[in-house]
Design a protein around this motif. Structure first.
Motif, PDB file in Angstrom:
ATOM      1  N   MET A   1       0.622  -6.810  -5.936  1.00 42.84           N
ATOM      2  CA  MET A   1      -0.358  -5.804  -6.305  1.00 42.84           C
ATOM      3  C   MET A   1      -0.098  -4.608  -5.398  1.00 42.84           C
ATOM      4  SD  MET A   1      -2.574  -4.988  -8.437  1.00 42.84           S
ATOM      5  CE  MET A   1      -2.938  -6.555  -9.201  1.00 42.84           C
ATOM      6  N   ASN A   2       0.233  -3.505  -6.020  1.00 47.31           N
ATOM      7  CA  ASN A   2       0.566  -2.290  -5.299  1.00 47.31           C
ATOM      8  C   ASN A   2      -0.611  -1.330  -5.377  1.00 47.31           C
ATOM      9  OD1 ASN A   2       3.400  -3.042  -4.800  1.00 47.31           O
ATOM     10  ND2 ASN A   2       3.521  -2.959  -7.018  1.00 47.31           N
ATOM     11  N   TYR A   3      -1.259  -1.105  -4.253  1.00 49.47           N
ATOM     12  CA  TYR A   3      -2.421  -0.222  -4.180  1.00 49.47           C
ATOM     13  C   TYR A   3      -1.965   1.186  -3.827  1.00 49.47           C
ATOM     14  CZ  TYR A   3      -5.276  -4.397  -4.396  1.00 49.47           C
ATOM     15  OH  TYR A   3      -5.857  -5.558  -4.809  1.00 49.47           O
TER      16      TYR A   3
ATOM     17  N   ARG B   1       5.124  12.720  -5.089  1.00 48.33           N
ATOM     18  CA  ARG B   1       6.115  11.856  -4.432  1.00 48.33           C
ATOM     19  C   ARG B   1       5.439  10.581  -3.937  1.00 48.33           C
ATOM     20  NH1 ARG B   1       8.557  15.666  -0.062  1.00 48.33           N
ATOM     21  NH2 ARG B   1       6.332  15.835   0.257  1.00 48.33           N
ATOM     22  N   LEU B   2       6.110   9.443  -4.102  1.00 46.69           N
ATOM     23  CA  LEU B   2       5.583   8.134  -3.735  1.00 46.69           C
ATOM     24  C   LEU B   2       6.113   7.726  -2.361  1.00 46.69           C
ATOM     25  CD1 LEU B   2       4.002   5.590  -4.709  1.00 46.69           C
ATOM     26  CD2 LEU B   2       6.196   4.761  -5.615  1.00 46.69           C
ATOM     27  N   PHE B   3       5.180   7.299  -1.484  1.00 46.68           N
ATOM     28  CA  PHE B   3       5.538   6.884  -0.120  1.00 46.68           C
ATOM     29  C   PHE B   3       5.027   5.486   0.170  1.00 46.68           C
ATOM     30  CE2 PHE B   3       5.546  11.460  -0.021  1.00 46.68           C
ATOM     31  CZ  PHE B   3       6.615  11.772   0.806  1.00 46.68           C
ATOM     32  N   HIS B   4       5.846   4.714   0.887  1.00 44.88           N
ATOM     33  CA  HIS B   4       5.459   3.397   1.385  1.00 44.88           C
ATOM     34  C   HIS B   4       5.830   3.358   2.861  1.00 44.88           C
ATOM     35  CE1 HIS B   4       6.082  -0.947   2.215  1.00 44.88           C
ATOM     36  NE2 HIS B   4       4.934  -1.008   1.560  1.00 44.88           N
ATOM     37  N   ASP B   5       4.855   3.083   3.707  1.00 41.95           N
ATOM     38  CA  ASP B   5       5.067   3.048   5.162  1.00 41.95           C
ATOM     39  C   ASP B   5       5.753   4.320   5.672  1.00 41.95           C
ATOM     40  OD1 ASP B   5       3.836   0.616   5.551  1.00 41.95           O
ATOM     41  OD2 ASP B   5       5.701  -0.538   5.469  1.00 41.95           O
TER      42      ASP B   5
ATOM     43  N   ALA C   1      -7.577   4.265  -4.954  1.00 37.59           N
ATOM     44  CA  ALA C   1      -8.173   4.503  -6.274  1.00 37.59           C
ATOM     45  C   ALA C   1      -7.335   3.978  -7.440  1.00 37.59           C
ATOM     46  CB  ALA C   1      -8.415   6.000  -6.457  1.00 37.59           C
ATOM     47  N   PHE C   2      -6.057   3.694  -7.187  1.00 40.03           N
ATOM     48  CA  PHE C   2      -5.173   3.260  -8.269  1.00 40.03           C
ATOM     49  C   PHE C   2      -4.356   2.051  -7.825  1.00 40.03           C
ATOM     50  CE2 PHE C   2      -6.070   7.709  -8.787  1.00 40.03           C
ATOM     51  CZ  PHE C   2      -6.417   7.788 -10.127  1.00 40.03           C
ATOM     52  N   LEU C   3      -3.785   1.367  -8.809  1.00 41.85           N
ATOM     53  CA  LEU C   3      -2.880   0.267  -8.506  1.00 41.85           C
ATOM     54  C   LEU C   3      -1.794   0.199  -9.565  1.00 41.85           C
ATOM     55  CD1 LEU C   3      -3.864  -2.200 -10.587  1.00 41.85           C
ATOM     56  CD2 LEU C   3      -5.609  -2.436  -8.856  1.00 41.85           C
ATOM     57  N   SER C   4      -0.727  -0.506  -9.205  1.00 43.07           N
ATOM     58  CA  SER C   4       0.398  -0.719 -10.107  1.00 43.07           C
ATOM     59  C   SER C   4       0.857  -2.157  -9.930  1.00 43.07           C
ATOM     60  CB  SER C   4       1.540   0.255  -9.781  1.00 43.07           C
ATOM     61  OG  SER C   4       2.646   0.017 -10.636  1.00 43.07           O
ATOM     62  N   PRO C   5       0.371  -3.065 -10.793  1.00 47.53           N
ATOM     63  CA  PRO C   5       0.745  -4.476 -10.647  1.00 47.53           C
ATOM     64  C   PRO C   5       2.204  -4.716 -11.035  1.00 47.53           C
ATOM     65  CG  PRO C   5      -0.707  -4.171 -12.533  1.00 47.53           C
ATOM     66  CD  PRO C   5      -0.557  -2.839 -11.882  1.00 47.53           C
ATOM     67  N   CYS C   6       2.808  -5.678 -10.346  1.00 45.24           N
ATOM     68  CA  CYS C   6       4.190  -6.057 -10.632  1.00 45.24           C
ATOM     69  C   CYS C   6       4.334  -7.543 -10.319  1.00 45.24           C
ATOM     70  CB  CYS C   6       5.157  -5.235  -9.794  1.00 45.24           C
ATOM     71  SG  CYS C   6       6.883  -5.718 -10.032  1.00 45.24           S
ATOM     72  N   GLY C   7       4.268  -8.377 -11.348  1.00 49.97           N
ATOM     73  CA  GLY C   7       4.381  -9.817 -11.136  1.00 49.97           C
ATOM     74  C   GLY C   7       3.309 -10.313 -10.192  1.00 49.97           C
ATOM     75  N   ARG C   8       3.724 -10.957  -9.091  1.00 49.18           N
ATOM     76  CA  ARG C   8       2.787 -11.481  -8.105  1.00 49.18           C
ATOM     77  C   ARG C   8       2.416 -10.430  -7.052  1.00 49.18           C
ATOM     78  NH1 ARG C   8       1.794 -16.239  -8.864  1.00 49.18           N
ATOM     79  NH2 ARG C   8       1.981 -17.999  -7.510  1.00 49.18           N
TER      80      ARG C   8
ATOM     81  N   PHE D   1       0.839  -1.193   0.000  1.00 45.32           N
ATOM     82  CA  PHE D   1       0.000   0.000   0.000  1.00 45.32           C
ATOM     83  C   PHE D   1       0.876   1.246   0.000  1.00 45.32           C
ATOM     84  CE2 PHE D   1      -2.261  -3.546   1.721  1.00 45.32           C
ATOM     85  CZ  PHE D   1      -3.461  -3.495   1.012  1.00 45.32           C
ATOM     86  N   TYR D   2       0.565   2.153  -0.926  1.00 48.11           N
ATOM     87  CA  TYR D   2       1.361   3.350  -1.150  1.00 48.11           C
ATOM     88  C   TYR D   2       0.477   4.588  -1.110  1.00 48.11           C
ATOM     89  CZ  TYR D   2       4.896   0.167  -3.032  1.00 48.11           C
ATOM     90  OH  TYR D   2       5.818  -0.826  -3.196  1.00 48.11           O
ATOM     91  N   GLU D   3       1.124   5.734  -0.966  1.00 53.01           N
ATOM     92  CA  GLU D   3       0.440   7.024  -1.083  1.00 53.01           C
ATOM     93  C   GLU D   3       1.272   7.913  -1.991  1.00 53.01           C
ATOM     94  OE1 GLU D   3      -0.958   9.008   2.405  1.00 53.01           O
ATOM     95  OE2 GLU D   3      -1.424   7.110   3.398  1.00 53.01           O
ATOM     96  N   ILE D   4       0.582   8.734  -2.772  1.00 51.36           N
ATOM     97  CA  ILE D   4       1.246   9.729  -3.612  1.00 51.36           C
ATOM     98  C   ILE D   4       0.752  11.080  -3.128  1.00 51.36           C
ATOM     99  CG2 ILE D   4       1.547  10.640  -5.937  1.00 51.36           C
ATOM    100  CD1 ILE D   4       1.050   7.770  -6.958  1.00 51.36           C
ATOM    101  N   ASP D   5       1.687  11.960  -2.785  1.00 48.69           N
ATOM    102  CA  ASP D   5       1.295  13.265  -2.240  1.00 48.69           C
ATOM    103  C   ASP D   5       1.017  14.283  -3.351  1.00 48.69           C
ATOM    104  OD1 ASP D   5       3.775  14.260  -3.085  1.00 48.69           O
ATOM    105  OD2 ASP D   5       4.529  14.617  -1.062  1.00 48.69           O
TER     106      ASP D   5
END
Length: 151
Positions: free
Chosen positions: A58-60, A16-20, A49-56, A8-12
């Motif tokens: 799933m990045n929300y 900018r992309l943030f994880h934890d 509202a968005f995702l970015s799949p990468c192989g196995r 799970f990620y946030e974009i400000d």
């Protein structure tokens, strides 16, 4: 078969992309991540509202505007907008749209409109003017009406 991993990620507001709580800054990772960005079709995690799949994996992604153009880059071959790590989107002044809150957007090759961030907006604003209640951009000796984006 291994279950799919979820992150799970946030974009400000600056893109900018943030994880934890940590900002991710690796250019190659950012370019890959944003290249695969798409709306979350649901039903899982509708608050993202968005995702970015990468192989196995799933990045929300939680963001109202996941693509934010940071700068206007001028080259001999033309002008582009910079986003993600070092991704460039050719600038098309005729494709600019303005939403009801006054945010300026530009389309991307992945089909998600990107918002012009503060630095890109400062660079472009000197070419924008208002006339008869409409906004226009004068670019390379041409004038383009900035369309109003419906919500």
């Amino acid at each position: 078969m291994n279950p799919q991993r979820e992150y799970f990620y946030e974009i400000d507001a600056d893109g900018r992309l943030f994880h934890d709580g940590s900002e991710l800054t690796d250019t190659r990772f950012l370019d890959f991540f944003f290249t695969h960005l798409k709306p979350n079709p649901g039903p899982l995690h509708p608050e993202y509202a968005f995702l970015s799949p990468c192989g196995r994996e799933m990045n929300y992604i939680k963001s109202s505007s996941p693509i934010v153009f940071r700068a206007l880059m001028k080259f001999e071959t033309g002008t582009s907008l910079l986003y993600a790590g070092q991704k460039l989107q050719p600038f098309m002044p005729e494709a600019l749209t303005l939403d009801a809150s006054g945010q300026l957007y530009h389309p991307t090759e992945i089909g998600i409109a990107g918002r012009l961030g503060r630095h890109a907006l400062l660079e472009i604003s000197k070419f924008i003017y208002q006339e008869e209640g409409r906004y226009w951009i004068r670019w390379n000796s041409e004038q383009y009406c900035i369309a109003t984006k419906s919500t």
